[in-house]
Design a protein around this motif. Structure first.
Motif, PDB file in Angstrom:
ATOM      1  N   TYR A  54       0.800  -1.231   0.000  1.00 57.94           N
ATOM      2  CA  TYR A  54       0.000   0.000   0.000  1.00 57.94           C
ATOM      3  C   TYR A  54       0.837   1.286   0.000  1.00 57.94           C
ATOM      4  N   GLY A  55       2.144   1.165   0.193  1.00 53.20           N
ATOM      5  CA  GLY A  55       3.009   2.348   0.170  1.00 53.20           C
ATOM      6  C   GLY A  55       3.493   2.752   1.553  1.00 53.20           C
ATOM      7  N   PRO A  56       4.610   3.500   1.594  1.00 62.10           N
ATOM      8  CA  PRO A  56       5.208   3.884   2.877  1.00 62.10           C
ATOM      9  C   PRO A  56       4.270   4.783   3.685  1.00 62.10           C
ATOM     10  N   GLY A  57       4.134   4.483   4.982  1.00 64.41           N
ATOM     11  CA  GLY A  57       3.296   5.316   5.863  1.00 64.41           C
ATOM     12  C   GLY A  57       1.824   5.255   5.504  1.00 64.41           C
ATOM     13  N   ASN A  58       1.388   4.151   4.900  1.00 66.88           N
ATOM     14  CA  ASN A  58      -0.029   4.065   4.490  1.00 66.88           C
ATOM     15  C   ASN A  58      -0.953   3.974   5.718  1.00 66.88           C
ATOM     16  N   GLY A  59      -2.243   4.239   5.480  1.00 64.82           N
ATOM     17  CA  GLY A  59      -3.212   4.348   6.568  1.00 64.82           C
ATOM     18  C   GLY A  59      -3.516   3.056   7.293  1.00 64.82           C
ATOM     19  N   ARG A  60      -3.038   1.907   6.778  1.00 70.96           N
ATOM     20  CA  ARG A  60      -3.248   0.640   7.490  1.00 70.96           C
ATOM     21  C   ARG A  60      -2.019   0.248   8.324  1.00 70.96           C
ATOM     22  N   ALA A  61      -0.863   0.775   7.942  1.00 65.28           N
ATOM     23  CA  ALA A  61       0.400   0.339   8.557  1.00 65.28           C
ATOM     24  C   ALA A  61       0.517   0.834   9.995  1.00 65.28           C
ATOM     25  N   ALA A  62       1.248   0.056  10.808  1.00 61.91           N
ATOM     26  CA  ALA A  62       1.501   0.491  12.191  1.00 61.91           C
ATOM     27  C   ALA A  62       2.303   1.788  12.205  1.00 61.91           C
ATOM     28  N   SER A  63       3.102   2.002  11.175  1.00 65.37           N
ATOM     29  CA  SER A  63       3.905   3.237  11.099  1.00 65.37           C
ATOM     30  C   SER A  63       3.134   4.374  10.438  1.00 65.37           C
ATOM     31  N   GLY A  64       1.851   4.155  10.158  1.00 70.85           N
ATOM     32  CA  GLY A  64       1.101   5.131   9.373  1.00 70.85           C
ATOM     33  C   GLY A  64       0.380   6.197  10.184  1.00 70.85           C
ATOM     34  N   GLY A  65       0.522   6.190  11.507  1.00 76.54           N
ATOM     35  CA  GLY A  65      -0.125   7.236  12.316  1.00 76.54           C
ATOM     36  C   GLY A  65       0.581   8.575  12.123  1.00 76.54           C
ATOM     37  N   GLU A  66      -0.081   9.654  12.577  1.00 74.26           N
ATOM     38  CA  GLU A  66       0.547  10.973  12.461  1.00 74.26           C
ATOM     39  C   GLU A  66       1.759  11.073  13.376  1.00 74.26           C
ATOM     40  N   THR A  67       1.604  10.553  14.602  1.00 74.43           N
ATOM     41  CA  THR A  67       2.650  10.780  15.614  1.00 74.43           C
ATOM     42  C   THR A  67       2.953   9.505  16.397  1.00 74.43           C
ATOM     43  N   ARG A  68       4.216   9.368  16.773  1.00 78.47           N
ATOM     44  CA  ARG A  68       4.655   8.296  17.653  1.00 78.47           C
ATOM     45  C   ARG A  68       5.618   8.897  18.677  1.00 78.47           C
ATOM     46  N   GLN A  69       5.627   8.300  19.836  1.00 74.92           N
ATOM     47  CA  GLN A  69       6.442   8.841  20.927  1.00 74.92           C
ATOM     48  C   GLN A  69       7.854   8.263  20.919  1.00 74.92           C
ATOM     49  N   ILE A  70       8.803   9.087  21.342  1.00 72.18           N
ATOM     50  CA  ILE A  70      10.155   8.573  21.592  1.00 72.18           C
ATOM     51  C   ILE A  70      10.524   8.936  23.021  1.00 72.18           C
ATOM     52  N   ARG A  71      10.861   7.911  23.795  1.00 74.01           N
ATOM     53  CA  ARG A  71      11.222   8.113  25.211  1.00 74.01           C
ATOM     54  C   ARG A  71      12.198   7.006  25.606  1.00 74.01           C
ATOM     55  N   VAL A  72      13.066   7.356  26.555  1.00 76.64           N
ATOM     56  CA  VAL A  72      14.150   6.429  26.901  1.00 76.64           C
ATOM     57  C   VAL A  72      13.710   5.414  27.952  1.00 76.64           C
ATOM     58  N   GLY A  73      12.743   5.796  28.806  1.00 75.34           N
ATOM     59  CA  GLY A  73      12.347   4.947  29.932  1.00 75.34           C
ATOM     60  C   GLY A  73      11.764   3.612  29.495  1.00 75.34           C
ATOM     61  N   TYR A  74      12.348   2.521  29.966  1.00 73.36           N
ATOM     62  CA  TYR A  74      11.932   1.167  29.588  1.00 73.36           C
ATOM     63  C   TYR A  74      12.005   0.212  30.760  1.00 73.36           C
ATOM     64  N   GLY A  75      11.797   0.693  31.995  1.00 73.96           N
ATOM     65  CA  GLY A  75      11.949  -0.198  33.149  1.00 73.96           C
ATOM     66  C   GLY A  75      13.377  -0.724  33.198  1.00 73.96           C
ATOM     67  N   ASP A  76      13.504  -2.031  33.445  1.00 76.02           N
ATOM     68  CA  ASP A  76      14.868  -2.582  33.545  1.00 76.02           C
ATOM     69  C   ASP A  76      15.410  -3.057  32.197  1.00 76.02           C
ATOM     70  N   GLN A  77      14.681  -2.784  31.121  1.00 77.82           N
ATOM     71  CA  GLN A  77      15.147  -3.243  29.800  1.00 77.82           C
ATOM     72  C   GLN A  77      16.149  -2.246  29.228  1.00 77.82           C
ATOM     73  N   GLU A  78      17.316  -2.280  29.845  1.00 79.89           N
ATOM     74  CA  GLU A  78      18.332  -1.265  29.544  1.00 79.89           C
ATOM     75  C   GLU A  78      18.728  -1.250  28.067  1.00 79.89           C
ATOM     76  N   ILE A  79      18.693  -2.410  27.446  1.00 84.71           N
ATOM     77  CA  ILE A  79      19.120  -2.458  26.047  1.00 84.71           C
ATOM     78  C   ILE A  79      18.245  -1.539  25.175  1.00 84.71           C
ATOM     79  N   TYR A  80      16.926  -1.554  25.463  1.00 81.87           N
ATOM     80  CA  TYR A  80      16.055  -0.688  24.666  1.00 81.87           C
ATOM     81  C   TYR A  80      16.325   0.790  24.990  1.00 81.87           C
ATOM     82  N   SER A  81      16.618   1.100  26.257  1.00 77.96           N
ATOM     83  CA  SER A  81      16.962   2.488  26.604  1.00 77.96           C
ATOM     84  C   SER A  81      18.207   2.916  25.831  1.00 77.96           C
ATOM     85  N   ARG A  82      19.181   2.027  25.790  1.00 73.33           N
ATOM     86  CA  ARG A  82      20.413   2.354  25.047  1.00 73.33           C
ATOM     87  C   ARG A  82      20.109   2.571  23.566  1.00 73.33           C
ATOM     88  N   TRP A  83      19.260   1.700  23.031  1.00 66.35           N
ATOM     89  CA  TRP A  83      18.900   1.854  21.609  1.00 66.35           C
ATOM     90  C   TRP A  83      18.182   3.175  21.361  1.00 66.35           C
TER      91      TRP A  83
END
Ligand SMILES: Cc1cc2nc3c(=O)[nH]c(=O)nc-3n(C[C@H](O)[C@H](O)[C@H](O)COP(=O)(O)OP(=O)(O)OC[C@H]3O[C@@H](n4cnc5c(N)ncnc54)[C@H](O)[C@@H]3O)c2cc1C
Length: 415
Positions: free
Chosen positions: A63-92
């Motif tokens: 359907y194309g990049p950022g299409n209305g069905r895709a999980a990545s197709g919303g207007e906005t997504r959050q970026i935050r470092v806090g991940y509990g004890d899952q430090e690897i994701y915080s580092r990423w």
């Protein structure tokens, strides 16, 4: 420049000799090194990195990049470092933040809005304490804001039953749909090929996949294939992933803000997370975002209609009445229905298909994958190219033995 293995190169040569039919409108080109299926956060960034590493890459999306069905197709997504004890994701996330900023410059497009994030809390939980410890260890700016101070700083929010908030000033909001379109454009500008097409479920015998069929007699051949189909992965590989990835609906509501009043607009209020809800201030005047969490109703990304659920709207309004009373009578401006792609342990999935040596699966974003896009893309590209620089993550990103409980799929919890 990283290269595919010698074996892969020989496969490329062989695939080129097969000369699969290409899109009718496009001139015949040599077979690519890699075909990436899916132009969302996982596929789009992977394709871009592979291309930047020097590979010939074709990316295909139904359907194309950022299409209305895709999980990545919303207007906005959050970026935050806090991940509990899952430090690897915080580092990423820390790496991803730097990459988002650099890519903004490179693409000449505003993609990241600095907002900060308030995690509202009625007391210390294990998760919050772990988040704070990881912040301290990694030197992530944060502040514990007590109840009274919250009232002073954010009088538009009623902090009833909130003891304190863990504030992460470096958190932000990403312009998701725009980002995916810009990533795909950069990929093409750098020599990648993009086309619309729906990859069918592969069924070839043997240990190497020779082509991906797009239906209608068309197919794409390459040395290596990356399937980054997000919530569609269980459809593409039903036997392997049918019970390993669950796609619950997520309803998000955008409410009007009061006339002549910018207290609920970005940048006058940080992102907020509360028990069962999260949201953002209104961005570009598009509405105050509230997303109720925890629904377990499976959603078909192709066929289900994206009409919000009345019960969830009720929940969102009840939340506003409780936490942001000045918004409780504001009209709903917009709603969006999307679906996440939950893996059984909420870790990403990056591994080779157990049947074909040259097929990779990248997905399982599990409601938190978007922000990681630039890091995931680099990671997957390196693994595909045989240059894994973080071998310790391989086990974490494998498809796990567990499956989702049958009751999750039964519809018993539908409203
Ligand atoms: C409501 C909601 C809120 C979220 N909030 C956040 C957040 O705040 N922060 C965060 O980091 N993450 C968040 N996430 C998670 C994040 O958006 C996802 O993890 C991420 O976007 C997944 O990207 P993906 O590339 O795996 O999937 P997708 O973006 O869905 O991309 C898959 C692509 O594959 C294509 N495709 C599928 N099947 C085929 C096929 N057979 N042939 C060709 N193409 C195909 C589709 O068209 C699609 O474009 C949220 C998700 C949702 C739904």
């Amino acid at each position: 420049m990283a290269r595919l293995s010698r074996r892969s190169f020989l496969q490329t040569a062989a695939a080129g000799a097969i000369a699969a039919p290409l899109a009718r409108s496009q001139p015949t080109q040599p077979a690519p090194d890699v075909v990436v299926v899916g132009a969302g956060a996982f596929g789009g960034w992977t394709a871009l990195h592979l291309r930047e590493m020097g590979h010939a890459v074709t990316m295909v999306d139904a359907y194309g990049p950022g299409n209305g069905r895709a999980a990545s197709g919303g207007e906005t997504r959050q970026i935050r470092v806090g991940y509990g004890d899952q430090e690897i994701y915080s580092r990423w996330v820390l790496r991803a933040l730097e990459k988002w900023k650099a890519r903004e410059q490179e693409f000449g497009e505003s993609l990241l809005l600095p907002t900060g994030r308030l995690q509202l809390a009625s007391g210390w939980t294990e998760e919050l304490s772990a988040t704070k410890s990881v912040f301290e260890k990694l030197g992530v700016a944060h502040e514990v804001v007590p109840h009274d101070e919250l009232s002073k700083r954010h009088p538009q929010m009623r902090p009833e039953a909130v003891e304190f908030a863990l504030f992460e000033p470096g958190a932000g909001v990403l312009r998701a749909r725009t980002a995916m379109r810009v990533v795909a454009a950069a990929f093409e500008k750098k020599g990648g090929r993009f086309r619309i097409g729906r990859a069918e479920t592969p069924s070839e015998a043997g240990s190497t996949l020779s082509r991906v069929s797009l239906g209608g007699g068309e197919s794409l051949s390459a040395a290596t294939y990356v399937f980054a189909c997000g919530p569609w992965l269980p459809k593409v590989f039903p036997e392997l992933l049918g019970r390993k990835i669950f796609t619950p609906r997520r309803d998000t509501f955008f409410f009007g803000t009061p006339s002549g009043d910018d207290r609920f607009d970005h940048p006058h209020l940080p992102n907020f997370a509360d028990v069962g809800y999260y949201g953002f201030a209104s961005i570009d005047g598009r509405g105050f975002k509230v997303s109720p969490q925890g629904e377990q109703v499976a959603f078909d990304p192709d066929l289900d209609e994206r009409v919000h659920n009345a019960y969830l709207l009720e929940r969102a309004r009840a939340f506003l009445a409780h936490r942001f009373p000045d918004l409780q009578h504001q009209p709903l401006l917009e709603s969006r229905v999307c679906q996440t792609e939950m893996s059984v342990d909420e870790n990403f999935i990056v591994q080779k298909h157990p049947r074909w040596d040259n097929v990779w699966i990248a997905g399982g974003g599990s409601g938190h994958g978007f922000k990681h896009g630039p890091v995931v893309g680099e990671y997957v590209a390196r693994r595909v190219a045989g240059n894994d620089q973080e071998p310790e993550l391989e086990a974490m990103f494998r498809i796990k033995a567990e499956t989702f409980d049958a009751s999750v799929f039964s519809g018993a919890r539908r409203y």
